[in-house]
Design an enzyme around this catalytic site. Structure first.
Site, PDB file in Angstrom:
ATOM      1  N   ARG A  50      22.673  20.844  44.501  1.00  0.00           N
ATOM      2  CA  ARG A  50      23.337  21.697  43.218  1.00  0.00           C
ATOM      3  C   ARG A  50      22.516  21.312  41.825  1.00  0.00           C
ATOM      4  O   ARG A  50      22.459  22.723  41.146  1.00  0.00           O
ATOM      5  CB  ARG A  50      24.957  20.915  43.850  1.00  0.00           C
ATOM      6  CG  ARG A  50      25.215  21.756  45.611  1.00  0.00           C
ATOM      7  CD  ARG A  50      26.879  21.531  45.010  1.00  0.00           C
ATOM      8  NE  ARG A  50      27.413  20.011  44.927  1.00  0.00           N
ATOM      9  CZ  ARG A  50      27.611  18.847  45.479  1.00  0.00           C
ATOM     10  NH1 ARG A  50      27.150  19.058  47.093  1.00  0.00           N
ATOM     11  NH2 ARG A  50      28.046  17.786  45.452  1.00  0.00           N
ATOM     12  N   LYS A 140      37.428  30.603  33.579  1.00  0.00           N
ATOM     13  CA  LYS A 140      38.414  31.277  34.493  1.00  0.00           C
ATOM     14  C   LYS A 140      39.405  31.250  35.611  1.00  0.00           C
ATOM     15  O   LYS A 140      38.998  30.024  36.011  1.00  0.00           O
ATOM     16  CB  LYS A 140      36.760  31.448  35.524  1.00  0.00           C
ATOM     17  CG  LYS A 140      36.638  33.530  35.954  1.00  0.00           C
ATOM     18  CD  LYS A 140      35.859  32.967  37.074  1.00  0.00           C
ATOM     19  CE  LYS A 140      36.439  32.816  38.298  1.00  0.00           C
ATOM     20  NZ  LYS A 140      35.125  32.841  39.856  1.00  0.00           N
ATOM     21  N   GLU A 181      41.064  37.147  37.082  1.00  0.00           N
ATOM     22  CA  GLU A 181      40.345  37.364  37.401  1.00  0.00           C
ATOM     23  C   GLU A 181      40.971  37.701  38.892  1.00  0.00           C
ATOM     24  O   GLU A 181      41.425  36.502  39.728  1.00  0.00           O
ATOM     25  CB  GLU A 181      38.782  36.860  37.992  1.00  0.00           C
ATOM     26  CG  GLU A 181      38.094  36.985  39.428  1.00  0.00           C
ATOM     27  CD  GLU A 181      37.244  35.811  40.166  1.00  0.00           C
ATOM     28  OE1 GLU A 181      36.798  34.992  39.098  1.00  0.00           O
ATOM     29  OE2 GLU A 181      36.469  36.998  40.767  1.00  0.00           O
ATOM     30  N   LYS A 223      38.090  40.792  34.614  1.00  0.00           N
ATOM     31  CA  LYS A 223      37.357  40.335  35.966  1.00  0.00           C
ATOM     32  C   LYS A 223      38.014  40.682  37.640  1.00  0.00           C
ATOM     33  O   LYS A 223      38.027  39.691  38.043  1.00  0.00           O
ATOM     34  CB  LYS A 223      35.936  39.064  35.900  1.00  0.00           C
ATOM     35  CG  LYS A 223      35.547  38.709  36.859  1.00  0.00           C
ATOM     36  CD  LYS A 223      34.956  37.379  37.177  1.00  0.00           C
ATOM     37  CE  LYS A 223      34.072  37.327  38.595  1.00  0.00           C
ATOM     38  NZ  LYS A 223      32.947  36.244  37.977  1.00  0.00           N
TER      39      LYS A 223
HETATM   40  C1  5MM Z   1      31.701  32.151  42.642  1.00  0.00           C
HETATM   41  O1  5MM Z   1      32.012  32.585  43.572  1.00  0.00           O
HETATM   42  C2  5MM Z   1      33.700  31.975  42.779  1.00  0.00           C
HETATM   43  C3  5MM Z   1      34.723  31.385  43.847  1.00  0.00           C
HETATM   44  O2  5MM Z   1      34.267  30.443  44.084  1.00  0.00           O
HETATM   45  P1  5MM Z   1      35.149  29.174  45.102  1.00  0.00           P
HETATM   46  O3  5MM Z   1      35.726  30.992  46.198  1.00  0.00           O
HETATM   47  O4  5MM Z   1      34.063  28.803  45.560  1.00  0.00           O
HETATM   48  O5  5MM Z   1      35.753  29.181  44.204  1.00  0.00           O
HETATM   49  C4  5MM Z   1      33.937  33.039  43.036  1.00  0.00           C
HETATM   50  O6  5MM Z   1      35.520  33.448  41.446  1.00  0.00           O
HETATM   51  C5  5MM Z   1      33.203  34.326  41.693  1.00  0.00           C
HETATM   52  O7  5MM Z   1      33.303  33.771  40.263  1.00  0.00           O
HETATM   53  C6  5MM Z   1      33.240  35.948  42.149  1.00  0.00           C
HETATM   54  O8  5MM Z   1      34.692  36.329  42.991  1.00  0.00           O
HETATM   55  C7  5MM Z   1      32.109  36.339  42.036  1.00  0.00           C
HETATM   56  O9  5MM Z   1      31.588  35.862  42.768  1.00  0.00           O
HETATM   57  P2  5MM Z   1      30.714  37.224  44.045  1.00  0.00           P
HETATM   58  O10 5MM Z   1      30.548  36.518  44.690  1.00  0.00           O
HETATM   59  O11 5MM Z   1      32.128  37.577  44.468  1.00  0.00           O
HETATM   60  O12 5MM Z   1      30.204  38.756  42.540  1.00  0.00           O
END
Ligand code: 5MM
Length: 343
Positions: A50, A140, A181, A223
């Site tokens: 990671r 976030k 978000e 977001k």
């Molecule tokens: C990185 O993905 C995030 C979700 O993380 P977990 O499910 O592991 O908590 C997610 O919040 C992400 O920031 C957003 O959904 C945007 O990711 P995508 O893949 O939808 O662009």
């Protein structure tokens, strides 16, 4: 209540995160999520993998031209690159603002257990104070809304909106810009109209709660998802239809004081996500910066190329930089599909 100086500071950070040619990288995958993505590519989900993967992303040459901020996970904000520098230091030196995911995943909504509400408010002010010391300037929190038979329920919408607003207030009181978000998931065979309806409901409820709690709208980033047909829907909305429906939805629900709207990619095809963002910026006529905060939409290809191998770093970084550049162009309405080949 925040004073004018505190609001101005938050507004300055928010504007820098979504500066006119920039977007945000979401690199805040929790252990289960990064594990799922690594496992599907045959990469072991170890701490070193990671760390090495995120180092590959953060040290990509020139990536600061396209990114105003990067969202980190708790483990990552405490990690170092192979040269001994903290990741946060590397980002700061590049002029990229470090942020942190502070939600703690989801739990079932008691009266409608197939729906989810997001956890993490308990002890949040203390955790935010620690993250400020570690260098975070924004945070976030993601709420998940599902379209299905009888869902989303009003209770799910209200509870998620309430928690998002409480989180946002805690962040601003700590001097941290909240990214709020609310994600309406792509899963299902529904038409785009249902996504528009659900997205409008959650955004209206969210802004009502934010105002109700006295959150400074000038000091946050929204977001949202784009308004899309469900991934199993037979008739998929065109790029133009997605752009128009998304802008229509944002305009009825999102206050003009909000400095930036940065979309999640949500499992869309990478190229389509870029094309849809571009189309919205070509249409124009909205008061916010309209940009990206993609995780998968930026990382799918570089992660696949990297595949856990040192010798693949340079090519993976090229792919990452190219995708980020195309999204930077899309957030200015200057992207075209012909540019996809210019790697
Ligand atoms: C990185 O993905 C995030 C979700 O993380 P977990 O499910 O592991 O908590 C997610 O919040 C992400 O920031 C957003 O959904 C945007 O990711 P995508 O893949 O939808 O662009």
């Amino acid at each position: 209540m925040l004073d004018q100086h505190q609001i101005a500071e938050l507004n300055k950070i928010a504007k820098a995160m979504v500066a006119p040619d920039k977007g945000i990288l979401a690199a805040d995958e929790s252990m289960p999520t990064i594990g799922k993505r690594f496992t599907s590519l045959g990469i072991e989900n170890s701490e070193e993998n990671r760390r090495a993967y995120r180092e590959t992303l953060f040290t990509t040459p020139g990536i600061e031209e396209f990114l105003g901020g990067i969202i980190l996970f708790d483990e990552t904000i405490r990690q170092k690159a192979s040269d001994g520098r903290m990741f946060t230091q590397i980002l700061q030196e590049k002029g990229i603002i470090p942020g942190i995911k502070v939600d703690q995943g989801t739990e079932p909504l008691p009266n409608s257990p197939q729906e989810k509400i997001t956890k993490g408010l308990e002890g949040l002010p203390g955790r935010l104070a620690d993250y400020v010391i570690l260098g975070a300037k924004f945070a976030k929190w993601r709420a998940v809304i599902t379209i299905g038979a009888g869902t989303p329920t009003d209770e799910c919408i209200q509870e998620n909106a309430k928690r998002l607003a409480e989180y946002a207030l805690d962040c601003q009181q700590a001097g941290i810009v909240p990214i709020v978000e609310p994600e309406v998931l792509l899963d299902g065979d529904h038409k785009s109209e249902r996504c528009e309806e659900a997205t409008t409901r959650i955004l209206k409820a969210l802004f009502a709660e934010l105002k109700n709690k006295g959150v400074a709208l000038e000091g946050l980033i929204l977001k949202p998802n784009m308004v899309l047909s469900g991934k199993d829907c037979q008739v998929q909305a065109s790029v133009k239809e997605v752009a128009e429906a998304t802008l229509r939805t944002l305009k009825v629900a999102v206050s003009a004081e909000v400095p930036g709207v940065a979309f999640l990619s949500g499992g869309q095809d990478d190229v389509l996500a870029t094309a849809r963002l571009n189309e919205m910026n070509k249409i124009g006529g909205f008061p916010w910066q309209l940009t990206f905060s993609f995780s998968r939409g930026l990382q799918n290809l570089p992660m696949k190329i990297w595949a856990g191998k040192q010798e693949n770093i340079e090519v993976a970084q090229k792919a990452f930089s190219h995708r980020a550049k195309l999204n930077s162009l899309a957030r200015q309405g200057k992207y075209s599909e012909a540019l996809e080949k210019e790697i």
